[in-house]
Enzyme design. Structure first.
Site, PDB file in Angstrom:
ATOM      1  N   PRO A   1       0.786  -1.253   0.027  1.00  8.99           N
ATOM      2  CG  PRO A   1      -0.046  -1.190   2.253  1.00  8.99           C
ATOM      3  CD  PRO A   1       0.807  -2.072   1.162  1.00  8.99           C
ATOM      4  CG  ASN A   2      -0.046   4.316   1.468  1.00  9.47           C
ATOM      5  OD1 ASN A   2      -1.030   4.914   0.952  1.00  9.47           O
ATOM      6  ND2 ASN A   2       0.030   3.781   2.623  1.00  9.47           N
TER       7      ASN A   2
ATOM      8  NE  ARG B   1      -0.052  14.179  -0.818  1.00 10.85           N
ATOM      9  CZ  ARG B   1      -0.274  14.921  -2.062  1.00 10.85           C
ATOM     10  NH1 ARG B   1       0.419  15.085  -2.881  1.00 10.85           N
ATOM     11  NH2 ARG B   1      -1.631  15.339  -2.218  1.00 10.85           N
TER      12      ARG B   1
ATOM     13  CE1 TYR C   1       9.286   4.988   1.585  1.00 10.47           C
ATOM     14  CE2 TYR C   1       7.657   6.756   2.052  1.00 10.47           C
ATOM     15  CZ  TYR C   1       8.318   5.972   2.265  1.00 10.47           C
ATOM     16  OH  TYR C   1       7.923   5.241   3.617  1.00 10.47           O
TER      17      TYR C   1
ATOM     18  CG  ASN D   1       8.474  -1.821  -0.866  1.00  7.97           C
ATOM     19  OD1 ASN D   1       8.064  -2.066   0.290  1.00  7.97           O
ATOM     20  ND2 ASN D   1       8.884  -0.755  -1.493  1.00  7.97           N
TER      21      ASN D   1
ATOM     22  CB  ALA E   1       2.613   0.071   6.205  1.00  9.19           C
TER      23      ALA E   1
ATOM     24  CD  GLU F   1      11.642  -7.798   4.148  1.00 14.09           C
ATOM     25  OE1 GLU F   1      12.046  -8.967   4.603  1.00 14.09           O
ATOM     26  OE2 GLU F   1      11.162  -6.734   4.822  1.00 14.09           O
TER      27      GLU F   1
ATOM     28  CG  HIS G   1      11.877  -2.311   2.922  1.00 16.31           C
ATOM     29  ND1 HIS G   1      10.617  -2.335   3.036  1.00 16.31           N
ATOM     30  CD2 HIS G   1      12.216  -3.436   3.376  1.00 16.31           C
ATOM     31  CE1 HIS G   1      10.014  -3.411   3.616  1.00 16.31           C
ATOM     32  NE2 HIS G   1      11.065  -4.275   3.967  1.00 16.31           N
TER      33      HIS G   1
ATOM     34  NE  ARG H   1      11.227   5.700   7.246  1.00 18.50           N
ATOM     35  CZ  ARG H   1      10.194   5.667   6.304  1.00 18.50           C
ATOM     36  NH1 ARG H   1      10.146   4.764   5.530  1.00 18.50           N
ATOM     37  NH2 ARG H   1       9.037   6.290   6.472  1.00 18.50           N
TER      38      ARG H   1
HETATM   39  O1  CA2 Z   1      11.034   2.170   2.162  1.00 12.62           O
HETATM   40  C1  CA2 Z   1      10.021   1.318   1.871  1.00 12.62           C
HETATM   41  O2  CA2 Z   1       9.973   0.928   0.660  1.00 12.62           O
HETATM   42  C2  CA2 Z   1       8.848   1.066   2.968  1.00 12.62           C
HETATM   43  O3  CA2 Z   1       8.350  -0.367   2.320  1.00 12.62           O
HETATM   44  C3  CA2 Z   1       7.804   1.761   2.482  1.00 12.62           C
HETATM   45  C4  CA2 Z   1       6.595   1.713   3.134  1.00 12.62           C
HETATM   46  C5  CA2 Z   1       7.003   1.885   4.710  1.00 12.62           C
HETATM   47  O4  CA2 Z   1       5.809   1.511   5.425  1.00 12.62           O
HETATM   48  C6  CA2 Z   1       7.857   0.570   5.218  1.00 12.62           C
HETATM   49  O5  CA2 Z   1       8.258   0.922   6.588  1.00 12.62           O
HETATM   50  C7  CA2 Z   1       9.330   0.834   4.155  1.00 12.62           C
HETATM   51  C8  CA2 Z   1       5.477   2.851   2.969  1.00 12.62           C
HETATM   52  C9  CA2 Z   1       5.276   3.018   1.522  1.00 12.62           C
HETATM   53  C10 CA2 Z   1       4.698   4.422   1.311  1.00 12.62           C
HETATM   54  O6  CA2 Z   1       4.933   4.979  -0.102  1.00 12.62           O
HETATM   55  C11 CA2 Z   1       4.797   6.198  -0.210  1.00 12.62           C
HETATM   56  C12 CA2 Z   1       5.578   6.517  -1.265  1.00 12.62           C
HETATM   57  C13 CA2 Z   1       5.269   8.033  -1.398  1.00 12.62           C
HETATM   58  C14 CA2 Z   1       4.363   8.930  -0.660  1.00 12.62           C
HETATM   59  C15 CA2 Z   1       4.000   8.351   0.480  1.00 12.62           C
HETATM   60  C16 CA2 Z   1       3.884   6.893   0.520  1.00 12.62           C
END
Ligand code: CA2
Length: 144
Positions: A8-9, A16, A21, A72, A75, A96, A98, A105
């Site tokens: 997700p996201n 954002r 990211y 990936n 969350a 895996e 990230h 973090r």
């Molecule tokens: O660093 C990563 O790839 C994560 O898997 C990203 C997740 C986070 O919960 C993990 O701890 C680490 C969050 C993805 C959110 O993606 C976004 C990208 C741009 C803007 C907002 C969210």
């Protein structure tokens, strides 16, 4: 077929939280992965979903049709025993992935359920981690 699955996201990538990211969109990440896979004569199935159930369904598809899984879980990494249970049924290599380094973090990102099923982990190299994961998968497949 190499499955590249995203939780997700990341559909918000490039719009954002760019300090974490980066500025590249998910569509561009997909294109980068497809280009690298083509150079390596690999086929990829690249998907993203905000739904845990959808990710589990793709993992189930991977059981019979993937030579490798790059995931990936976003969350869901830190919350989903269900994704771990699905991944435990995948016999091929699981990477895996990230974008950030979760261990640098917040403490709630320090635990990963997915690591229990992963062959290896790439984290903290930004979007380039996707290309690194495809390269690593290609090398492992060649060596097999
Ligand atoms: O660093 C990563 O790839 C994560 O898997 C990203 C997740 C986070 O919960 C993990 O701890 C680490 C969050 C993805 C959110 O993606 C976004 C990208 C741009 C803007 C907002 C969210």
């Amino acid at each position: 077929m190499i499955f590249v699955l995203n939780g997700p996201n990341p559909n918000l990538l490039g719009t954002r939280e760019t300090e974490i990211y980066g500025h590249i969109s998910l569509a561009d990440v997909k294109s980068m992965c497809e280009a690298r896979a083509e150079e390596l004569a690999l086929e990829i199935f690249f998907e993203q979903s905000n739904s845990e159930a959808q990710i589990i369904d793709w993992i189930h598809e991977a059981i019979s049709s993937a030579k490798g899984v790059i995931i990936n879980p976003a969350a869901f990494t830190h919350t989903s025993l269900a994704i771990l249970d699905a991944l435990k049924n995948v016999q091929c290599t699981i990477i895996e992935l990230h974008i950030s380094n979760p261990d640098k973090r917040e403490s709630f990102r320090h635990h990963s359920y997915v690591t229990f099923a992963a062959t290896g982990l790439i984290a903290g190299f930004g979007i380039n981690g996707y290309v690194m994961a495809i390269d690593a998968m290609a090398e492992l497949l060649l060596a097999a």
